[in-house]
Design a protein around this motif. Sequence first.
Motif, short mmCIF file in Angstrom:
data_model
loop_
_atom_site.label_atom_id
_atom_site.label_comp_id
_atom_site.label_asym_id
_atom_site.label_seq_id
_atom_site.Cartn_x
_atom_site.Cartn_y
_atom_site.Cartn_z
N UNK A 23 0.82 -1.21 0.00
CA UNK A 23 0.00 0.00 0.00
C UNK A 23 0.86 1.26 0.00
N UNK A 24 1.88 1.27 0.87
CA UNK A 24 2.76 2.45 0.97
C UNK A 24 3.61 2.60 -0.29
N UNK A 25 4.09 1.48 -0.84
CA UNK A 25 4.88 1.54 -2.08
C UNK A 25 4.07 2.12 -3.23
N UNK A 26 2.78 1.77 -3.26
CA UNK A 26 1.92 2.31 -4.30
C UNK A 26 1.75 3.82 -4.14
N UNK A 27 1.60 4.27 -2.88
CA UNK A 27 1.53 5.71 -2.63
C UNK A 27 2.82 6.41 -3.08
N UNK A 28 3.96 5.77 -2.76
CA UNK A 28 5.25 6.36 -3.12
C UNK A 28 5.44 6.40 -4.62
N UNK A 84 8.43 2.67 7.00
CA UNK A 84 9.76 3.28 6.91
C UNK A 84 10.53 2.74 5.72
N UNK A 85 10.34 1.46 5.39
CA UNK A 85 11.05 0.85 4.26
C UNK A 85 10.50 1.28 2.92
N UNK A 86 9.20 1.54 2.84
CA UNK A 86 8.56 1.68 1.53
C UNK A 86 8.00 3.06 1.25
N UNK A 87 8.25 4.03 2.12
CA UNK A 87 7.67 5.36 1.91
C UNK A 87 8.46 6.19 0.90
N UNK A 88 9.62 5.68 0.50
CA UNK A 88 10.43 6.37 -0.52
C UNK A 88 10.34 5.62 -1.85
N UNK A 89 10.24 6.35 -2.92
CA UNK A 89 10.21 5.74 -4.25
C UNK A 89 11.59 5.22 -4.59
N UNK A 90 11.67 3.92 -4.92
CA UNK A 90 12.97 3.29 -5.20
C UNK A 90 13.03 2.80 -6.63
N UNK A 91 14.24 2.70 -7.12
CA UNK A 91 14.45 2.10 -8.44
C UNK A 91 14.10 0.62 -8.33
N UNK A 92 13.24 0.14 -9.18
CA UNK A 92 12.75 -1.23 -9.08
C UNK A 92 11.33 -1.30 -8.56
N UNK A 93 10.85 -0.19 -7.99
CA UNK A 93 9.45 -0.07 -7.60
C UNK A 93 9.06 -0.94 -6.43
N UNK A 94 7.79 -1.37 -6.47
CA UNK A 94 7.21 -2.14 -5.37
C UNK A 94 7.93 -3.46 -5.15
N UNK A 95 8.45 -4.05 -6.21
CA UNK A 95 9.11 -5.36 -6.09
C UNK A 95 10.28 -5.34 -5.13
N UNK A 96 11.08 -4.26 -5.18
CA UNK A 96 12.23 -4.16 -4.28
C UNK A 96 11.76 -4.05 -2.83
N UNK A 97 10.77 -3.18 -2.60
CA UNK A 97 10.24 -3.03 -1.25
C UNK A 97 9.63 -4.33 -0.74
N UNK A 98 8.91 -5.04 -1.62
CA UNK A 98 8.28 -6.29 -1.22
C UNK A 98 9.33 -7.34 -0.89
#
Length: 356
Positions: A71-76, A288-302
């Motif tokens: 959910x948070x990764x999608x927001x980010x 805290x892990x997923x509130x920032x947009x990362x290269x690789x998107x949701x998959x990296x956070x997951x």
Amino acid sequence: MLFRYLKSVFFTLFILIPIAVVIDVSEKVDKFLRHDDLTFFHILKDYYLNFILYYANTFLPLATFIACIMFTSKLASNTEVIAISSANISFTRFLRPYFIGASILAVVALGMNHFVVPKGNEIKYAFEQEYIFSKTENRSYVKNFNLQLNDSAKIFIKNFSLLNNRGYNFSYAEFDGIKVKYRIVADNMLWDKENGNFVLSNYSERFIYPDRDSIAHGDKRVMTLDFTPDDLMISGSKSMEMTSDKLSEFITKSERRGVKNLNAYHVELYQRTSLPISAYILTLIAVSLSSRKKRGGTGVNLALGIGMMFMYVFFMKVAVVLGSAPNSNALFMAWLPNIIFSIIAIYLYYREKQQG
């Protein structure tokens, strides 16, 4: 936002539960088919309803963690977190809906852990005893059992069958200090569930007085004792079938009777509180892990989240094993995973707060 968060949690839970049910059905369908009197409704009501309750409660921390990350990764990824930050909303304020949701989940999990799931486990286990487990798998026999009923009375049973509630080579003794004042032995004993007493067969009793002894023999004797066949099963798995009030009463009663190493029961009781509280810790880590947009998107956070979750489950299982060992601190071991991951959560929180 709170509604979307809770919806994500329960959606994740509804994905995980059918997987567990399908795997269990594939393993047990042949055992169900062995019983002609076993109906689909009986299986659903007594077994799978309680199976779902147990695994829904077990998977709730995992579902919370995964749903929070997704959910948070999608927001980010949709730059909504950046927009919230640009509106001068602090990271602490951003966490508020998550913690309200975690509070709701924690309250639900506490009620489930302490009262609902144990009652369901009791029904599910009775079903398994009758239709799934073989006689060798059942907790059917107890050997060389000693129990202190109170400060002055002890019993010993050489062998007791929980299948027919019959015991062999029974002995009961009462003490005055360290001296025996009364003793009765019997070749057989049978639990009369209807009347709540034991029927002794081929018994011999001895009264010891200061100046003489009195010995009597008989074929049958009814005796009321402060224990039942359920008390003969001192195993950690039994604790899962007792509500927390009954479990606390059982621990107190067993300690008074001198039962050794009740740590498995203590760990079970403490974890019924520690696991729901983990909803706050896992939520804080996930956000805290997923509130920032990362290269690789949701998959990296997951991937990071699932790895963290497996570490939590690993520490939890280790804590159960170590906490059940003699002379260990059951309270500390039950809370150890939460302590370790609280440190991680606080570090990630402050790091994210400073970056924000």
